[in-house]
Write an enzyme that holds these catalytic residues in place. Structure first.
Site, PDB file in Angstrom:
ATOM      1  N   ARG A  21       0.825  -1.212   0.000  1.00 23.97           N
ATOM      2  CA  ARG A  21       0.000   0.000   0.000  1.00 23.97           C
ATOM      3  C   ARG A  21       0.857   1.259   0.000  1.00 23.97           C
ATOM      4  N   GLU A  32       7.370 -18.673   2.294  1.00 26.35           N
ATOM      5  CA  GLU A  32       6.754 -19.407   3.396  1.00 26.35           C
ATOM      6  C   GLU A  32       7.046 -20.889   3.201  1.00 26.35           C
ATOM      7  N   CYS A  42      -4.972 -18.660  15.604  1.00 27.73           N
ATOM      8  CA  CYS A  42      -5.733 -18.563  16.849  1.00 27.73           C
ATOM      9  C   CYS A  42      -7.050 -19.327  16.765  1.00 27.73           C
ATOM     10  N   VAL A  80      13.541 -20.569   3.761  1.00 22.82           N
ATOM     11  CA  VAL A  80      14.794 -19.809   3.717  1.00 22.82           C
ATOM     12  C   VAL A  80      15.773 -20.549   4.613  1.00 22.82           C
ATOM     13  N   ALA A 319      -0.790 -12.298  18.715  1.00 25.63           N
ATOM     14  CA  ALA A 319      -1.134 -11.923  17.343  1.00 25.63           C
ATOM     15  C   ALA A 319      -1.255 -10.409  17.148  1.00 25.63           C
ATOM     16  N   ASN A 323       0.982  -8.269  14.421  1.00 22.11           N
ATOM     17  CA  ASN A 323       0.399  -7.501  13.327  1.00 22.11           C
ATOM     18  C   ASN A 323       0.846  -6.039  13.356  1.00 22.11           C
ATOM     19  N   TYR A 444     -23.275   3.403  30.059  1.00 20.65           N
ATOM     20  CA  TYR A 444     -24.083   2.662  31.017  1.00 20.65           C
ATOM     21  C   TYR A 444     -25.546   2.565  30.598  1.00 20.65           C
TER      22      TYR A 444
HETATM   23  C1  LIG Z   1      -3.127 -22.603  18.481  1.00 20.47           C
HETATM   24  C2  LIG Z   1      -2.755 -21.182  18.622  1.00 20.47           C
HETATM   25  C3  LIG Z   1      -3.645 -20.297  19.199  1.00 20.47           C
HETATM   26  C4  LIG Z   1      -3.306 -18.961  19.359  1.00 20.47           C
HETATM   27  N1  LIG Z   1      -4.216 -18.104  19.916  1.00 20.47           N
HETATM   28  C5  LIG Z   1      -3.898 -16.800  20.048  1.00 20.47           C
HETATM   29  C6  LIG Z   1      -4.809 -15.893  20.582  1.00 20.47           C
HETATM   30  O1  LIG Z   1      -5.939 -16.271  20.925  1.00 20.47           O
HETATM   31  N2  LIG Z   1      -4.453 -14.598  20.723  1.00 20.47           N
HETATM   32  C7  LIG Z   1      -3.211 -14.171  20.341  1.00 20.47           C
HETATM   33  O2  LIG Z   1      -2.912 -12.978  20.479  1.00 20.47           O
HETATM   34  N3  LIG Z   1      -2.308 -15.006  19.804  1.00 20.47           N
HETATM   35  C8  LIG Z   1      -2.625 -16.310  19.666  1.00 20.47           C
HETATM   36  N4  LIG Z   1      -1.720 -17.154  19.108  1.00 20.47           N
HETATM   37  C9  LIG Z   1      -0.389 -16.643  18.763  1.00 20.47           C
HETATM   38  C10 LIG Z   1      -0.384 -15.990  17.381  1.00 20.47           C
HETATM   39  O3  LIG Z   1      -0.895 -16.856  16.449  1.00 20.47           O
HETATM   40  C11 LIG Z   1       1.032 -15.597  17.072  1.00 20.47           C
HETATM   41  O4  LIG Z   1       1.462 -14.644  18.026  1.00 20.47           O
HETATM   42  C12 LIG Z   1       1.183 -15.009  15.689  1.00 20.47           C
HETATM   43  O5  LIG Z   1       0.725 -15.871  14.716  1.00 20.47           O
HETATM   44  C13 LIG Z   1       2.649 -14.674  15.458  1.00 20.47           C
HETATM   45  O6  LIG Z   1       2.835 -14.251  14.165  1.00 20.47           O
HETATM   46  P1  LIG Z   1       4.219 -14.489  13.424  1.00 20.47           P
HETATM   47  O7  LIG Z   1       4.001 -14.003  12.058  1.00 20.47           O
HETATM   48  O8  LIG Z   1       5.311 -13.937  14.239  1.00 20.47           O
HETATM   49  O9  LIG Z   1       4.418 -16.044  13.446  1.00 20.47           O
HETATM   50  P2  LIG Z   1       3.550 -17.191  12.722  1.00 20.47           P
HETATM   51  O10 LIG Z   1       2.137 -16.765  12.591  1.00 20.47           O
HETATM   52  O11 LIG Z   1       3.829 -18.422  13.480  1.00 20.47           O
HETATM   53  O12 LIG Z   1       4.186 -17.267  11.310  1.00 20.47           O
HETATM   54  C14 LIG Z   1       5.529 -17.615  11.090  1.00 20.47           C
HETATM   55  C15 LIG Z   1       5.636 -18.291   9.752  1.00 20.47           C
HETATM   56  O13 LIG Z   1       6.969 -18.309   9.343  1.00 20.47           O
HETATM   57  C16 LIG Z   1       7.217 -19.511   8.676  1.00 20.47           C
HETATM   58  N5  LIG Z   1       8.659 -19.765   8.707  1.00 20.47           N
HETATM   59  C17 LIG Z   1       9.435 -19.958   9.791  1.00 20.47           C
HETATM   60  N6  LIG Z   1      10.701 -20.134   9.442  1.00 20.47           N
HETATM   61  C18 LIG Z   1      10.741 -20.052   8.089  1.00 20.47           C
HETATM   62  C19 LIG Z   1      11.788 -20.151   7.148  1.00 20.47           C
HETATM   63  N7  LIG Z   1      13.024 -20.380   7.515  1.00 20.47           N
HETATM   64  N8  LIG Z   1      11.473 -20.009   5.849  1.00 20.47           N
HETATM   65  C20 LIG Z   1      10.200 -19.775   5.447  1.00 20.47           C
HETATM   66  N9  LIG Z   1       9.180 -19.671   6.314  1.00 20.47           N
HETATM   67  C21 LIG Z   1       9.464 -19.813   7.621  1.00 20.47           C
HETATM   68  C22 LIG Z   1       6.440 -20.526   9.451  1.00 20.47           C
HETATM   69  O14 LIG Z   1       6.174 -21.657   8.650  1.00 20.47           O
HETATM   70  C23 LIG Z   1       5.199 -19.736   9.804  1.00 20.47           C
HETATM   71  O15 LIG Z   1       4.169 -19.964   8.874  1.00 20.47           O
HETATM   72  C24 LIG Z   1      -2.041 -18.498  18.932  1.00 20.47           C
HETATM   73  C25 LIG Z   1      -1.136 -19.397  18.346  1.00 20.47           C
HETATM   74  C26 LIG Z   1      -1.493 -20.698  18.174  1.00 20.47           C
HETATM   75  C27 LIG Z   1      -0.532 -21.623  17.541  1.00 20.47           C
HETATM   76  C1  LIG Z   2     -36.726   5.047  32.632  1.00 28.02           C
HETATM   77  C2  LIG Z   2     -35.363   5.599  32.760  1.00 28.02           C
HETATM   78  C3  LIG Z   2     -34.283   4.906  32.208  1.00 28.02           C
HETATM   79  C4  LIG Z   2     -33.012   5.419  32.313  1.00 28.02           C
HETATM   80  N1  LIG Z   2     -31.967   4.705  31.779  1.00 28.02           N
HETATM   81  C5  LIG Z   2     -30.719   5.194  31.884  1.00 28.02           C
HETATM   82  C6  LIG Z   2     -29.627   4.472  31.364  1.00 28.02           C
HETATM   83  O1  LIG Z   2     -29.790   3.365  30.835  1.00 28.02           O
HETATM   84  N2  LIG Z   2     -28.380   5.013  31.489  1.00 28.02           N
HETATM   85  C7  LIG Z   2     -28.177   6.215  32.096  1.00 28.02           C
HETATM   86  O2  LIG Z   2     -27.030   6.648  32.195  1.00 28.02           O
HETATM   87  N3  LIG Z   2     -29.200   6.908  32.603  1.00 28.02           N
HETATM   88  C8  LIG Z   2     -30.460   6.436  32.519  1.00 28.02           C
HETATM   89  N4  LIG Z   2     -31.500   7.156  33.047  1.00 28.02           N
HETATM   90  C9  LIG Z   2     -31.207   8.450  33.655  1.00 28.02           C
HETATM   91  C10 LIG Z   2     -30.764   8.318  35.087  1.00 28.02           C
HETATM   92  O3  LIG Z   2     -31.685   7.580  35.801  1.00 28.02           O
HETATM   93  C11 LIG Z   2     -30.613   9.711  35.655  1.00 28.02           C
HETATM   94  O4  LIG Z   2     -29.590  10.376  34.945  1.00 28.02           O
HETATM   95  C12 LIG Z   2     -30.225   9.723  37.113  1.00 28.02           C
HETATM   96  O5  LIG Z   2     -31.143   9.011  37.868  1.00 28.02           O
HETATM   97  C13 LIG Z   2     -30.139  11.166  37.603  1.00 28.02           C
HETATM   98  O6  LIG Z   2     -29.926  11.188  38.941  1.00 28.02           O
HETATM   99  P1  LIG Z   2     -30.453  12.404  39.826  1.00 28.02           P
HETATM  100  O7  LIG Z   2     -30.127  12.038  41.227  1.00 28.02           O
HETATM  101  O8  LIG Z   2     -29.934  13.656  39.260  1.00 28.02           O
HETATM  102  O9  LIG Z   2     -32.002  12.412  39.607  1.00 28.02           O
HETATM  103  P2  LIG Z   2     -33.102  11.361  40.001  1.00 28.02           P
HETATM  104  O10 LIG Z   2     -32.524   9.995  40.002  1.00 28.02           O
HETATM  105  O11 LIG Z   2     -34.259  11.596  39.105  1.00 28.02           O
HETATM  106  O12 LIG Z   2     -33.481  11.726  41.477  1.00 28.02           O
HETATM  107  C14 LIG Z   2     -34.021  12.969  41.807  1.00 28.02           C
HETATM  108  C15 LIG Z   2     -34.883  12.799  43.026  1.00 28.02           C
HETATM  109  O13 LIG Z   2     -35.120  14.051  43.606  1.00 28.02           O
HETATM  110  C16 LIG Z   2     -36.438  14.055  44.115  1.00 28.02           C
HETATM  111  N5  LIG Z   2     -36.871  15.444  44.237  1.00 28.02           N
HETATM  112  C17 LIG Z   2     -37.032  16.353  43.244  1.00 28.02           C
HETATM  113  N6  LIG Z   2     -37.409  17.526  43.739  1.00 28.02           N
HETATM  114  C18 LIG Z   2     -37.518  17.361  45.072  1.00 28.02           C
HETATM  115  C19 LIG Z   2     -37.876  18.219  46.129  1.00 28.02           C
HETATM  116  N7  LIG Z   2     -38.211  19.474  45.896  1.00 28.02           N
HETATM  117  N8  LIG Z   2     -37.872  17.727  47.380  1.00 28.02           N
HETATM  118  C20 LIG Z   2     -37.531  16.437  47.631  1.00 28.02           C
HETATM  119  N9  LIG Z   2     -37.204  15.595  46.671  1.00 28.02           N
HETATM  120  C21 LIG Z   2     -37.167  16.052  45.401  1.00 28.02           C
HETATM  121  C22 LIG Z   2     -37.223  13.299  43.089  1.00 28.02           C
HETATM  122  O14 LIG Z   2     -38.409  12.776  43.656  1.00 28.02           O
HETATM  123  C23 LIG Z   2     -36.243  12.223  42.698  1.00 28.02           C
HETATM  124  O15 LIG Z   2     -36.430  11.024  43.430  1.00 28.02           O
HETATM  125  C24 LIG Z   2     -32.788   6.650  32.971  1.00 28.02           C
HETATM  126  C25 LIG Z   2     -33.851   7.340  33.535  1.00 28.02           C
HETATM  127  C26 LIG Z   2     -35.119   6.826  33.444  1.00 28.02           C
HETATM  128  C27 LIG Z   2     -36.242   7.570  34.053  1.00 28.02           C
END
Ligand SMILES: Cc1cc2nc3c(=O)[nH]c(=O)nc-3n(C[C@H](O)[C@H](O)[C@H](O)COP(=O)(O)OP(=O)(O)OC[C@H]3O[C@@H](n4cnc5c(N)ncnc54)[C@H](O)[C@@H]3O)c2cc1C
Ligand SMILES: Cc1cc2nc3c(=O)[nH]c(=O)nc-3n(C[C@H](O)[C@H](O)[C@H](O)COP(=O)(O)OP(=O)(O)OC[C@H]3O[C@@H](n4cnc5c(N)ncnc54)[C@H](O)[C@@H]3O)c2cc1C
Ligand SMILES: CC(C)(COP(=O)(O)OP(=O)(O)OC[C@H]1O[C@@H](n2cnc3c(N)ncnc32)[C@H](O)[C@@H]1OP(=O)(O)O)[C@@H](O)C(=O)NCCC(=O)NCCS
Ligand SMILES: CC(C)(COP(=O)(O)OP(=O)(O)OC[C@H]1O[C@@H](n2cnc3c(N)ncnc32)[C@H](O)[C@@H]1OP(=O)(O)O)[C@@H](O)C(=O)NCCC(=O)NCCS
Lengths: 565, 565
Positions: A21, A32, A42, A80, A319, A323, A444
């Site tokens: 690129r 290879e 992986c 190689v 991995a 990369n 949240y």
């Molecule tokens: C089963 C398994 C699960 C994994 N799961 C994860 C995971 O979940 N998360 C994660 O981050 N990593 C994971 N890894 C690790 C990840 O795959 C490696 O970190 C990554 O592939 C490394 O990249 P690389 O190019 O350095 O080596 P490789 O991908 O191993 O490639 C090296 C290549 O060079 C070739 N080679 C070597 N010597 C020569 C030579 N002399 N001439 C020509 N070719 C040659 C080999 O044949 C090979 O194909 C996993 C590895 C395995 C084996």
């Molecule tokens: C249905 C619903 C879903 C929501 N979902 C999310 C969500 O998923 N994620 C998110 O981040 N936010 C969500 N919110 C918003 C979140 O609930 C509000 O941001 C948060 O509750 C605000 O907190 P607060 O204390 O400022 O007000 P409130 O929790 O409303 O509390 C204020 C309280 O003050 C009391 N009060 C008011 N005036 C007076 C008074 N004069 N005297 C005595 N008491 C009084 C009221 O009765 C009330 O109980 C949701 C709100 C609702 C209604």
């Protein structure tokens, strides 16, 4: 300009694609030695488990598709075998014919990846002992498995058994996928925990989940030998069984062994060519992904890179980094000036219904490197507790005692774990502190989070520690550290009766303000509850009432049980 | 120290809780005119839909639990009717008895939230026209619904119908939850799109999803009047029906009307007390959440706060900001020095199987504020395409043309949308640029992401634009902007035959390098493919082959269809 790339998978294909690129006129050759480029390593475990049903989906590009879209010259079956840096040529061998040729380069990109570790154990070369790196490995494992399961279905044999050696993420993915197929799986792990990217208390719930799913887990155990079980049962596929002898004395008769005991960087070619290696045995590169030879770049599993938190350079066979390193290498090869800063080792694994992972440094790594840190544990739910489908997750956050910079984070749980890991990962890379985590404004609604997201909560708790509003004690301190203290369980009497830390007295939070009136304020108080919230409230009451030495258990009895399980 | 808090839900309960933890000896009184404190407003729609089956789960704390844990004095049914700032007292009225008393304060925290907008339309006060803010509203809606559905089940009437006025997130959540119960739902929205926190092309797929699920969607339409339909059908519950007259001429006979036409900050009390209001009509506060009176703080839906990207102060009635503002207010009330910097309006909604949301500024807001920005669209999958259970998501990223700072992001899709929104939200708060997005190291395993995560991809595409490697044209430019250009579809002939932009010629990417040989290099070329990737490759070929004016369609035909749908 002639660019030669060695290795054609994650790093290799990415170098070539990005280079095209940036330079439409360059000649770009990808060499290879295997029979596929650009495949999804992986995904391999999931085709064995038939979660990914179509094998073809794992092959993302072919030499033809890469020629059509990117005008790349991809040569399969081409190994190689040597680099001649003075003449800027590589020696090639056709893996089918053995024919040897050479190819010159202006820029060489080494993307040879890593190789599975094969410890020199008796019987390790038995055909039923498999590693899993490539499509061919997967095909062999799957063929063996399908045959054994077919024999079982035909009533010719009993349960199919597999032993997985190594409980890193590849080992665990294989355990799960073999289990999905109906195999009885045992996992053998040398260390005293699974999953190296996380610390003990975050691994523990996953270990329990594995065991609950029927996986046999052998921690602190080594596979010692693989003894062929030939002829037993008088059946073709039986001949391929091995007795896996563990150093614990146990022997498991297995139809299939998966060796997932780690990988080592493929550096032979680089080393023979005299390129500098790093302290961990990977290819040494500068921030431009350039090796010690100005015409040679490297990327992927074979290289060592700096860490955003730890000193030195590290191997991170992942991995994503492969990369992105490749993309940076290509930019520099094409004359741009792009830096690759560091790899933080962000990783994740699905283990049945659980998810676990980590980013940045673990406590073990920080200890080993002598880096000071503080730790908090918390157990928020993945989303609002009143909305169905959530569960408690377990978070461990590590941060700098001075400025609160996030050093590492680990988590396991069921829903929303990947999201929080990614947020911690971004926080580490952006150099954010725990005070910054307090301020994050995350999306949240009840199905997705909580008004105070787990990431905010982690920030609150950690910032409270740094501001001196919260003193923690740790499950590891027990029992030595709680001797001579008043150990107080502030949960309800019902919770206390069900289970409590031996030696603890029960003082429910609701009665604490009255109860403390006659307590000696100089006796240290060690508090705990289930997760750390109620004992935090208790802690605030006690310190403001004149108690001199108060601490609350980080992560409560939940973390305590994970540590002492 | 005596702290009086007005309002006892998100902000109010949080001020009181945090204040107690910082000051064990303060007297803390929470005055709430309603019958519940500390309830989950955000969960209300889901109990109507019986997704959250237990009503009690929505009530997180009671006056008793708050007294036990936090020694709070919570008084329900107590309305604050006036603030006397000179004497530092509030006048209270018992909502049951009407009895009036006063209460003095050292610090007053105003957390009165917001009130649902009730436009002055004919029939708006009909008992079947409901707003949804509190537990009582929910109970009334649910009772009405249960009765109508029971009558239907008993064969006494036909399908139950509801009209939802307003297609913000509360309106859409209600539409979904009513639909879950078996109700035929129509949504009426004044604007030409649903979901104000996102721009048109991100709202469009959600609109299609709503329609596909059988929700009637009336955009650019106002509810004009609610006419009682008394006695029709001769049945008790029939008497509560209304004919909802739309300004389009359509009339819908509805059993239930939900007014979700936005909220306005509850500022009457503050305004009467002479506290300063902001330009948007909310209570004005400084960065310490202090009002114009040094003894009065405010937090939650009633206040205006700065925005990290837009000039001025804004209303953001969201639970996360309410909770965090409250925590900051409490800290300052208790003598600490904590700043609340800004609210970026991160919001999210689940709409059946889809998820949509946004963070930071929308294009509409940036246009209105005269802030310069660039835009990219992309359509990555939620996780690796070869692992089951993922789908294309739609991302719109807005960033500064100068330094690449992320200004806003919006997304909709099925899996992994919440995660990417949160990452963009953190990027905005941390002041990250699109170059920083390129470098993020996020957790990758096939069930969770891709080796190049959608967040990285967004960074790549945006950084390519800023570095001049990619020039974009936009679906909005068509047809005027493509007149006189060579409009080229680089997808396969099969894709082209299925549908293409009128006027486009088909030149599949695989044949492009040959096809362009005889093209005039001075004629502008406008490229497109399905998502933008193949046309990006084509673009790189053309500009490096000497074409003078080349641009590729941002987001490809996918975004094109969302814009022109
Ligand atoms: C089963 C398994 C699960 C994994 N799961 C994860 C995971 O979940 N998360 C994660 O981050 N990593 C994971 N890894 C690790 C990840 O795959 C490696 O970190 C990554 O592939 C490394 O990249 P690389 O190019 O350095 O080596 P490789 O991908 O191993 O490639 C090296 C290549 O060079 C070739 N080679 C070597 N010597 C020569 C030579 N002399 N001439 C020509 N070719 C040659 C080999 O044949 C090979 O194909 C996993 C590895 C395995 C084996
Ligand atoms: C249905 C619903 C879903 C929501 N979902 C999310 C969500 O998923 N994620 C998110 O981040 N936010 C969500 N919110 C918003 C979140 O609930 C509000 O941001 C948060 O509750 C605000 O907190 P607060 O204390 O400022 O007000 P409130 O929790 O409303 O509390 C204020 C309280 O003050 C009391 N009060 C008011 N005036 C007076 C008074 N004069 N005297 C005595 N008491 C009084 C009221 O009765 C009330 O109980 C949701 C709100 C609702 C209604
Ligand atoms: C697929 C592979 C060949 C790389 O190909 P690629 O051409 O870089 O393509 P990707 O799909 O990664 O897309 C990235 C490119 O598309 C661009 N892009 C993506 N979406 C875009 C859009 N909507 N509009 C414009 N450009 C877009 C990006 O900017 C990037 O280009 P750049 O690097 O020049 O900036 C290589 O990664 C590979 O072989 N992967 C499989 C092996 C592997 O990774 N294994 C380990 C994980 S299982
Ligand atoms: C619940 C409510 C009363 C606030 O209560 P709260 O006591 O602040 O408790 P939360 O559950 O929010 O927990 C936050 C506190 O626990 C602490 N905490 C959480 N987990 C902890 C752990 N494992 N260890 C130690 N402390 C922990 C946090 O540090 C924080 O304390 P701080 O603010 O002093 O730092 C209030 O938010 C409320 O009424 N919410 C319902 C209404 C609402 O928000 N509606 C809108 C959304 S539906």
């Amino acid at each position: 300009m002639k660019i030669v790339v060695v290795g054609g998978v994650a790093a290799g294909a990415s170098v070539a694609a990005r280079a095209r690129r940036l330079d439409e006129t360059a000649q770009i050759i990808v060499l290879e030695r295997g029979h596929h480029v650009s495949f999804a390593n992986c995904g391999l475990p999931y085709h064995v488990g038939e979660v990914i049903t179509e094998r073809s989906r794992l092959i993302l590009q072919t030499p033809e598709s890469l020629r059509e879209a990117l005008d790349l010259d991809v040569r399969l079956g081409t190994e190689v075998i040597a680099i001649d840096r003075s003449s800027r040529t590589v020696a090639l061998r056709d893996t089918d014919t053995g024919e040897e040729t050479t190819e010159s380069y202006d820029a060489l990109a080494l993307c040879m990846g890593a190789e599975a570790v094969r410890p020199p154990l008796p019987g390790i070369d038995h055909p039923t002992v498999h590693v899993l790196r490539r499509i061919g490995d997967m095909d062999r494992i799957k063929a063996r498995l399908d045959a054994a399961l077919a024999a079982q279905r035909a009533g010719r044999r009993g349960v199919v058994r597999a032993v997985v050696v190594g409980a890193g993420y590849i080992g665990l993915e294989m355990a799960e996928n073999l289990h999905h197929r109906g195999v009885k799986v045992d996992v053998v792990e040398l260390s005293d925990q699974i999953l190296p990217p996380v610390d003990h208390e975050i691994a523990a719930p996953v270990e329990q989940h594995l065991t609950a799913r029927g996986i046999g887990l052998h921690l602190s155990t080594a596979a010692a030998a693989f003894r062929p079980l030939s002829g037993e049962g008088g059946d073709g596929e039986q001949d391929e069984r091995v007795a896996v002898e563990l150093d614990s004395g146990t022997t498991i008769d297995a139809d299939l062994v998966i060796l997932a005991a780690g990988v080592k960087p493929a550096v032979a070619l680089a080393a023979e060519a005299g390129l500098e290696l790093g302290p961990r045995g990977g290819i040494a590169v500068d921030t431009h992904m350039r090796t010690s030879d100005p015409h040679v770049w490297a990327a992927g599993d074979a290289v060592e890179t700096p860490h955003p938190v730890l000193p030195g350079t590290h191997l991170n066979p992942l991995a994503g980094p492969a990369n992105r390193q490749a993309r940076v290498a290509a930019e520099n090869i094409c004359g741009r000036d792009t830096e690759y800063r560091s790899t933080q080792g962000t990783s994740i694994v699905k283990v049945f219904d659980m998810v676990a992972g980590g980013t940045g440094a673990t406590a073990r790594q920080l200890d080993a490197a002598g880096v000071a840190y503080r730790v908090v544990h918390l157990h928020p739910s993945g989303h609002a507790g009143y909305y169905p489908g959530t569960a408690m997750m377990h978070i461990k956050l590590l941060f700098a005692p001075t400025d609160g910079r996030v050093l590492g984070a680990q988590a396991c749980g069921f829903d929303g774990v990947d999201k929080r890991l990614d947020l911690f990962a971004m926080a580490i890379r952006a150099g954010l502190t725990v005070y910054d985590l307090e301020e994050q404004e995350l999306a949240y609604a009840p199905p997705f989070g909580s008004a105070k997201d787990p990431v905010n909560m982690a920030g609150f708790v950690a910032a409270n520690v740094l501001r001196g509003d919260l003193s923690l004690w740790y499950a590891q301190d027990y029992p030595a550290g709680t001797a001579g203290t008043r150990l107080v369980d502030v949960r309800t009497p019902e919770e206390y009766d069900l289970w409590h830390i031996p030696g603890a007295q029960s003082v429910p939070l609701a009665t604490l303000r009255d109860a403390i009136a006659d307590w000696d304020r100089t006796t240290p108080v060690r508090l705990y509850c289930a997760v750390g919230f109620r004992s935090y409230l208790a802690h605030r009451i006690l310190v403001q009432t004149g108690f001199e030495d108060v601490a609350t258990l980080s992560g409560g009895s939940t973390t305590f049980k994970h540590v002492h399980h």
